[in-house]
Enzyme design. Structure first.
Site, PDB file in Angstrom:
ATOM      1  N   SER A 130       0.838  -1.198   0.000  1.00  0.00           N
ATOM      2  CA  SER A 130       0.000   0.000   0.000  1.00  0.00           C
ATOM      3  C   SER A 130       0.870   1.244   0.000  1.00  0.00           C
ATOM      4  O   SER A 130       1.981   1.248   0.555  1.00  0.00           O
ATOM      5  CB  SER A 130      -0.863  -0.021   1.263  1.00  0.00           C
ATOM      6  OG  SER A 130      -1.406   1.246   1.513  1.00  0.00           O
ATOM      7  N   TYR A 154      -1.444  -0.998  10.934  1.00  0.00           N
ATOM      8  CA  TYR A 154      -1.716  -1.530   9.601  1.00  0.00           C
ATOM      9  C   TYR A 154      -0.541  -1.240   8.660  1.00  0.00           C
ATOM     10  O   TYR A 154      -0.020  -2.135   7.990  1.00  0.00           O
ATOM     11  CB  TYR A 154      -3.011  -0.911   9.051  1.00  0.00           C
ATOM     12  CG  TYR A 154      -3.193  -1.089   7.565  1.00  0.00           C
ATOM     13  CD1 TYR A 154      -3.546  -2.320   7.034  1.00  0.00           C
ATOM     14  CD2 TYR A 154      -2.985  -0.022   6.682  1.00  0.00           C
ATOM     15  CE1 TYR A 154      -3.694  -2.488   5.667  1.00  0.00           C
ATOM     16  CE2 TYR A 154      -3.130  -0.182   5.320  1.00  0.00           C
ATOM     17  CZ  TYR A 154      -3.484  -1.416   4.819  1.00  0.00           C
ATOM     18  OH  TYR A 154      -3.618  -1.571   3.461  1.00  0.00           O
ATOM     19  N   LYS A 158       2.445  -3.732   6.643  1.00  0.00           N
ATOM     20  CA  LYS A 158       2.810  -3.723   5.209  1.00  0.00           C
ATOM     21  C   LYS A 158       4.328  -3.583   5.069  1.00  0.00           C
ATOM     22  O   LYS A 158       4.949  -4.255   4.236  1.00  0.00           O
ATOM     23  CB  LYS A 158       2.095  -2.579   4.480  1.00  0.00           C
ATOM     24  CG  LYS A 158       0.585  -2.751   4.387  1.00  0.00           C
ATOM     25  CD  LYS A 158       0.187  -3.923   3.500  1.00  0.00           C
ATOM     26  CE  LYS A 158      -1.296  -4.152   3.422  1.00  0.00           C
ATOM     27  NZ  LYS A 158      -1.686  -5.442   2.846  1.00  0.00           N
TER      28      LYS A 158
END
Ligand code: UDP
Length: 343
Positions: A130, A154, A158
């Site tokens: 992302s 989050y 990643k």
């Protein structure tokens, strides 16, 4: 055969459609914790093709191992040769409240997956990363060489997964990984049969807009009107989900040819403000969208859009659908499926 984890989800299901249309055979592994198996019935309606499906939680190493044993004993050509990994928790705000669940799910799952690949000598991996790995970008357009920093658990998961893949590629010269850094995926398949199916009240702009447009949600709140941008609202790089899915086909071709781990941005390279999105939505759908401008949302970057040069040159891929298609297709999906797959 391509193993797609999280293949019932938003990006996963659109990618499965493109894979099937390319003539690939597909095995979807999904635990259905945040997705519906109905998406695969819809994929079948769109493509006229079947996918194999196994309901497995990637944290369950034993169950995952059995799936690999089952599909790797198969005759050549129908054996897993590449993994495209989508299965992960994805809500930024929730990750701040439940960091442990996010670290557990998003890192243990991929580690189990990579161990299974190692056991069966499967060397090709495409990872759903992302643009959040760029944190608050220092400059736009953002190039893949820009520094990474996590603004949430989050985002940290990643970055951790990217680092795991970079380290495996250093240790195993036959390993090939492509890290796809998505900007803001929106829209839906033209058929209106598959689309985004958020749980509860959506945090992201486009599903909120379409939910508000059909009267399912209160009017949109635009977070902040005093940013140093052309109209005071934040700039993002929205990309049509079908373009994004096609980016995975380009990555699949590349990952089968190259060695090493390489990151690519998947965006359009074009920044749009929140007010430009509202205008495009109203123009493309003919629906007027009530909104109010409220205070800024904590943690929002002023602007974030991709440099697309590397993907264009090395993957031979470029987004082609414009903002009106993005708005119209997302809205069509919402109108046809007001409760997502839960009707
Ligand atoms: N946004 C907004 N109202 C909403 C949801 C989002 O004004 O209800 C804005 C948000 O502040 C940001 C843009 O829309 O500028 C995109 O937000 P989203 O959460 O979709 O993506 P991200 O911020 O993660 O790029």
């Amino acid at each position: 055969m391509v193993l797609v984890t999280g293949g019932c989800g938003y990006v996963g299901s659109h990618t499965v459609v493109e894979l099937l249309q390319e003539g690939e055979s597909v095995l979807v592994v999904d635990d259905l914790s945040n997705a519906s198996k109905k998406s695969l019935e819809r994929v079948r309606q769109i493509t006229g093709k079947e996918v194999c499906f196994e309901q497995v939680d990637l944290k369950d190493a034993k169950a995952l191992g059995k799936v690999f044993d089952k599909y790797c004993g198969k005759k050549a050509g129908d054996k897993i040769d590449t993994v495209i990994h989508f299965a992960a928790f994805k809500a930024v705000g929730e990750s701040v409240k439940k960091p442990l669940e996010y670290y557990q799910n998003n890192t243990i799952g991929v580690i189990n997956l990579l161990f299974c690949m190692q056991k069966h000598a499967i060397k090709n991996f495409v990872f759903s990363s992302s643009a959040t790995v760029y944190g608050v970008p220092e400059r736009c357009p953002i190039e893949e060489t820009a520094g990474r920093s996590a603004l949430s658990p989050y985002g940290a998961t990643k970055i951790i997964t990217e680092d795991i893949l970079l380290d495996i590629a250093k240790a195993d010269k036959d390993f090939s990984a492509i890290l796809l850094r998505y900007f803001n995926p929106v829209g839906a398949h033209k058929s209106g049969l598959i689309g985004e199916n958020p749980k509860g009240i959506p945090n992201n702009l486009m599903p909120y807009i379409t939910g508000a447009a059909i009267g399912k949600l209160p009017p949109l709140k635009v977070f902040g009107g005093d940013y140093p941008t052309m109209d005071g609202t934040c700039v993002r790089d929205y990309i049509h989900i079908v373009d994004l899915a096609k980016g995975h086909i380009a990555a699949l071709k590349k990952v089968r040819q190259q060695k090493g781990a390489v990151a690519y941005n998947l965006g359009t390279g074009k920044g749009l403000t929140v007010l430009q999105i509202i205008q495009a939505f109203e123009k493309s759908t003919g629906v007027s969208l009530p909104y109010t401008i409220v205070e800024r949302r904590e943690g929002d970057a002023t602007e974030c859009y991709a440099s697309t040069t590397k993907a264009e040159q090395e993957l031979a891929w470029k987004a082609s659908l414009g903002v009106e298609d993005m708005c119209k297709d997302h809205y069509d999906w919402q109108v046809k499926n007001p409760n997502g797959y839960n009707d």
